[in-house]
Scaffold this active site. Structure first.
Site, PDB file in Angstrom:
ATOM      1  N   GLY C 129       0.833  -1.208   0.000  1.00 22.68           N
ATOM      2  CA  GLY C 129       0.000   0.000   0.000  1.00 22.68           C
ATOM      3  C   GLY C 129       0.857   1.243   0.000  1.00 22.68           C
ATOM      4  O   GLY C 129       0.881   1.997   0.977  1.00 22.68           O
ATOM      5  N   GLU C 246      16.989  -4.711  -3.575  1.00 19.80           N
ATOM      6  CA  GLU C 246      17.229  -5.109  -4.952  1.00 19.80           C
ATOM      7  C   GLU C 246      18.706  -5.482  -5.109  1.00 19.80           C
ATOM      8  O   GLU C 246      19.587  -4.682  -4.847  1.00 19.80           O
ATOM      9  CB  GLU C 246      16.876  -3.916  -5.865  1.00 19.80           C
ATOM     10  CG  GLU C 246      16.077  -4.288  -7.062  1.00 19.80           C
ATOM     11  CD  GLU C 246      16.798  -5.253  -7.946  1.00 19.80           C
ATOM     12  OE1 GLU C 246      16.702  -6.468  -7.674  1.00 19.80           O
ATOM     13  OE2 GLU C 246      17.467  -4.814  -8.878  1.00 19.80           O
TER      14      GLU C 246
END
Lengths: 397, 328, 397, 328
Positions: C129, C246
């Site tokens: 969200g 990442e």
């Protein structure tokens, strides 16, 4: 929407074609590469021929010695001269298409009488002193200063991209006469004779190896006040008037020359051995050539739209920017596929093999095409113009 | 797997970069253009002395004893400095079993490289000691051809060109297999040179974009400029990775850790993407410089022209596309 | 620069491959198109298998139940699962790759004990969200307000692009806890159970016809204060930590799937009748396919560079932006050539002819590719990142 | 020459634009998608009543008595409003010497248009009264084929598609010459529809760019957005000029003022550039809208998908490229 010609237009085309057929064989040989004295002689000689035949200043009003052609007729003029392989306007570009029309619109009767006839006859070559090294795309930020001293302006500064300056008689010059005013408000448009003391011209070489342009250094050059065109500090408006003469025809010769180059490239492709057949048999190359042909033809339709719009409304609007953006992209791709087809022949700008006198054109044009997204407003500036004026997007300021 | 350069590799590249930055600048390049064949023989020997032409030769043979991974780093630097001369031909000759090899390796001899052609376009001819001629059937080492007509205006002022109706047959030095091997190596080195040229072009343009002011702003702030350079840099980064990977794969194949066909395919990939990166970056460099980018004075056009020349050499992107298509 | 694998890496690959060969044939059939309950069951079922075999949380540290794989091993994991046609991470994406690692890095011991094990076992599905309709690319301008009320935050606002929200158990939620602070300074990272009152989820349909994403409306949702991860008002930093996980592997599955799609497209081209031969015999189509193959392979080399960089420095730097810009352009072109080859078969997203079950993929992928320059930072934002962080060009602010 | 639209032409276009703006909006399009074959029969009759399908028919035959120049203006508006239905097929049928012509002209009948294919993909099948089948050898008018399998998910939700193994032979209505003529007309009308779609896409995106705020600025101020839309608009302007010129040339050829081959070539040009303009503009529209552009809710995807559908119809850009190549 009518593309057909009126009887008057047809007659104009017929007459012109006839004259070109008679006249072109009598022209002297083309000047050597990058020899600007010879080029001046050649180009002004052609202007003289036009003058004698009544084609000089084809779009100028009749009362100032022009032919008073409509935009459609001007288009025909450009089409026929290109088709026949006539010389380009060359050194007479600034005089006949910029300075002359500006003097017609904004000059005094004395200025008109003095400057217009020799322009039409090809006696005078003009150059344009607008650009400056620091100004670049932001033309209005120019710094060349003109200080009033009695009946003269004393001008000091530096110009750049002055085409044919080394062979010019006059210069249309933008100078800053009021350094305290907002940048668009303190500029004046001056006629500068090129033989005045204090002018130094240094030819620049472009990446194609040519020296069409110069840097021009001005050191206390004294220009008579009577050489102001328009009013003092009103030069930005006058310069915009100059640009405003565009009737959608600015790139017509270029575009038509590109169509000829493409046709030639198709011929070369059909003769070039390639993967066991010819380059034309390579669907990738063929499709790319077809795509370029389609784009050039579509840009020709756009040109007709722009010319018609100018004929109705006096200006093609932002049609010029639209054209330029489309055209430079096509031309860049044309250069790419040309070099692909040429293979190792690309290594030479001239062609000592004698196999094709056109190789020169194609490699040269590949390099020249790099200027199309830079000169006369970079592609980035043109996109701002289209985005803001045509689409109504907000300015980024 | 660890695809980051090792400290040794970084050091090799840094040393050469420093040397070239001091040795070759804007004026030096123009001086070399005036020398016969646009080769600076002193520089050539200096490069030879640094092992530029013998990176992949065993130390026992007087070489540096490294691999094509390192050769790509070296040629990237040579491209970045836009060093003129028959770099690829001389490097290839140094690795052949010919008399000339040792002097090529040392930078004493210059060796050109030319595909057969009718007519043939020979680069740097007045400066050549020998010429490698490559076609599908084999490789020959020839005397520099006589009777060639020099071109008045070569595309790249740093790459003089002469036209010959027929190349001399020369002495055969290998068959179609060697021809394929040399094409592969030439393709890799040309790709590395183009990555270097592209890097220099983006750096030059970025420097300009960081200082040139228009409309009251540094032009690098405008997205039109920033994004053009970002797109160019993206292609450069991708191409660099592809070129270095191909170098590593060639070395792996030589060591028996990889199929030779897979390594060749990696080279084809590198060749294709490096060509496109060089095109994009060198064009962007000219565009960002505006009118000045279109002049002879700035080096921007030299990067662009050299990139275009490299696309027409032995092991061209066109060849690479055909080879890759055959492998799909 | 070493592309070869270490013996440990080779062993990891061998073992994994063996396990995949045994396991994949025992999986249930794939869920129907756009059935998210079925998809949840399928994806969490796969996660459970991974968990039981010790492959869950492959890159998570061992002390938190993960496998502690190096970036290279994670790459091998993604490569082998894609090669074997294993299910994608799917509904477990947010939990295993975003929320889990964030809780490991920033959560309290209690939060770790409570949330991590069910994530690894596939018991819990999470959604994200973060995005809001008004915020868009300017994520930090989010407006969903959280007002402290005793031991709870009362949260009101609207989220968008909440993937799998309709089947999620928890949501990693960014809310504004200090409306007066500068926009990056008043944000808090919360764990929101999806069964709280006041949450309304409305699935959105994307242009591919799927409903992976939802709008989420929050109306005075009461979230316990203990659900803050990190500190109050420190949520922007925590969110950046999330993105910071990442390791250059974000697009590996995508890229490998694209390589497979391209190989398939080559097969289709070789079978498609075209201008008297096959589409593959059209040099334009063939060259374009070759070019795309070269680009995807080069992007694979870049991925290895990014992964290696992340292994050394903890992050691939802006390598992710570089990859994304290169990749989306290639994928768009792949979609174009695919539709060109398919001709009229493009008219259908499903393939009732049964001639090729793959048509669906190619037309669907052409549409899906449109999201690659939008999702997770538009191409325009990525270009800013590359221009500013990699090249050092100035910010436009 | 005067290539600006006449006052009459402007009035024709404006009237239709106004009608469509009132008649078709976002919700209406979605309602039509639910109708059989996605054709609104009432709307079809209204369009017929306005002369949309009979623009080029002589007044003596109940037509509007204008030319293809005007037809391009009409179809540009139909594209701009993304009107669903077999517009091109119905227009073409109205001009044939068949019984159905009059009811097609009046908008009473709907006529599909399909190239032969194995299998064939027929658009709007449940709503069709007849189907024009075109191949190189000729044109046939067929009953809508039975036994077709509808596609669950067509590319364009406003263009339902059914698959047939073999199209019915139908009744021959013309030979290869008629096939070529219909292809030419279909190509021109599809190009005009695409110019309209592209125009709508740029307008929609420009509207969004003028009001959406990001990073404290209206996004249309960012050069990345402004230039993307400018580039799209450039292609739209060029394509519009090419399409209208081709319409004029077809009329000139019909009147004997122009070679038929030159007019066909102008149509090929228009077809190629309109396809590219539509691709560029509809893509840009999605990109400028960001995430919302990727949703089903906005009309952005409808423009893009319709443009893709039009590229696969009779008189496709692929056909145009082949024809133009043959003429070079």
């Amino acid at each position: 929407m009518r593309l057909r010609e009126t009887p008057e237009e047809q007659a104009f085309r017929r007459e012109l074609r006839l004259w070109l057929e008679e006249t072109l064989p009598t022209l002297p040989p083309e000047p050597p590469f990058d020899d600007w004295e010879a080029k001046r002689a050649y180009d002004t000689g052609w202007q003289r021929r036009l003058y004698e035949a009544g084609y000089a200043g084809v779009s100028w009003p009749k009362e100032y010695g022009g032919r008073g052609a409509t935009p459609s007729e001007e288009l025909i003029f450009l089409e026929e001269t290109e088709r026949a392989g006539a010389p380009y306007v060359g050194c007479c570009f600034v005089s006949t298409l910029h300075a002359g029309p500006t003097i017609i619109a904004e000059g005094t009767p004395e200025q008109r009488a003095r400057y217009l006839p020799p322009i039409l006859r090809g006696d005078h070559v003009w150059c344009q002193g607008f650009s400056e090294p620091e100004a670049g795309s932001d033309l209005a930020s120019l710094r060349t200063r003109a200080v009033r001293d009695g009946n003269h302006y004393v001008v000091t500064g530096q110009k750049i991209w002055t085409s044919h300056a080394q062979v010019a008689d006059f210069c249309e010059l933008l100078v800053r006469t009021d350094p305290d005013a907002p940048k668009h408000k303190g500029i004046t448009w001056l006629i500068m004779p090129m033989d005045l003391p204090g002018i130094e011209v240094r030819p620049m070489r472009t990446l194609t190896g040519e020296s069409e342009f110069s840097e021009m250094f001005l050191d206390e050059v004294r220009i008579p006040v009577e050489n102001v065109v328009g009013a003092e500090n009103d030069g930005w408006r006058v310069a915009m008037v100059t640009f405003g003469f565009e009737r959608g025809t600015a790139f017509v010769s270029e575009l038509l020359a590109s169509k000829r180059l493409l046709a030639d490239l198709v011929e070369i492709a059909k003769k070039t051995p390639w993967r066991g057949a010819t380059a034309w048999d390579d669907a990738g190359i063929r499709d790319e050539l077809v795509l370029i042909e389609a784009e050039l033809e579509a840009q020709w339709a756009l040109t007709k739209r722009n010319v018609s719009r100018a004929a109705r409304h006096g200006t093609p609007g932002v049609g010029g920017s639209v054209f330029k953006l489309a055209y430079h992209e096509t031309r860049e791709r044309m250069g790419e596929v040309a070099l692909r087809i040429l293979g190792r022949a690309r290594l030479a700008l001239d062609d000592p093999t004698g196999v094709s006198a056109r190789h020169l054109d194609h490699v040269h044009q590949r390099l020249y095409a790099l200027s199309l997204s830079i000169a006369a407003g970079t592609a980035q500036i043109q996109r701002n113009i289209v985005g803001e004026r045509l689409l109504g997007l907000p300015k980024d300021r | 797997m660890d695809f980051e350069p090792t400290d040794d590799q970084v050091a090799l590249q840094t040393e050469l970069r420093r040397f070239l930055a001091e040795r070759i600048d804007h004026d030096a390049r123009r001086a070399i253009a005036e020398m016969p064949g646009a080769v600076d023989r002193d520089l050539w020997r200096e490069l030879g002395g640094m092992g530029v032409f013998s990176v992949t030769l065993p130390e026992s043979a007087g070489g540096v004893g490294l691999g094509f991974a390192e050769a790509t780093l070296v040629f990237e630097e040579l491209g970045r400095a836009a060093v003129p001369g028959p770099l690829v031909g001389t490097f290839l000759a140094a690795g052949l079993d010919v008399d000339l090899a040792a002097s090529a390796a040392a930078g004493e001899a210059t060796v050109g490289l030319c595909p057969v052609g009718d007519p043939a376009f020979v680069e740097h001819l007045p400066a050549l000691d020998a010429l490698l001629v490559v076609d599908d059937g084999g490789v020959a080492l020839a005397e520099p051809p006589a009777g060639a007509r020099p071109v008045d205006r070569p595309l790249d002022p740093l790459t003089p060109v002469a036209v010959v109706e027929a190349l001399p047959a020369g002495r055969p030095v290998g068959d179609g297999d060697l021809a394929r091997e040399l094409r592969t190596r030439a393709a890799l080195l040309a790709a590395a040179l183009q990555v270097g040229l592209a890097t220099a072009a983006v750096e030059m343009a970025t420097g300009h974009a960081n200082q040139r002011v228009q409309f009251g702003r540094v032009i690098g702030q405008f997205q039109a400029v920033k994004h053009m350079l970002a797109d160019a840099q993206v292609q450069v980064e991708v191409a660099r990775a592809a070129v270095q990977a191909a170098g590593v794969e060639l070395d792996d194949a030589a060591a028996g850790h990889q199929e030779a066909s897979a390594a060749r395919r990696a080279v084809d990939v590198a060749r294709i993407v490096a060509s496109r990166a060089a095109d994009r970056a060198t064009r962007a460099c000219i565009q960002v410089h505006g009118g000045m980018g279109f002049t002879w004075e700035l080096d921007a056009h030299l990067y662009l022209k050299r990139a275009l020349v490299l696309d027409a050499g032995v092991g061209s992107p066109e060849d690479a596309k055909d080879a890759l298509a055959a492998a799909l």
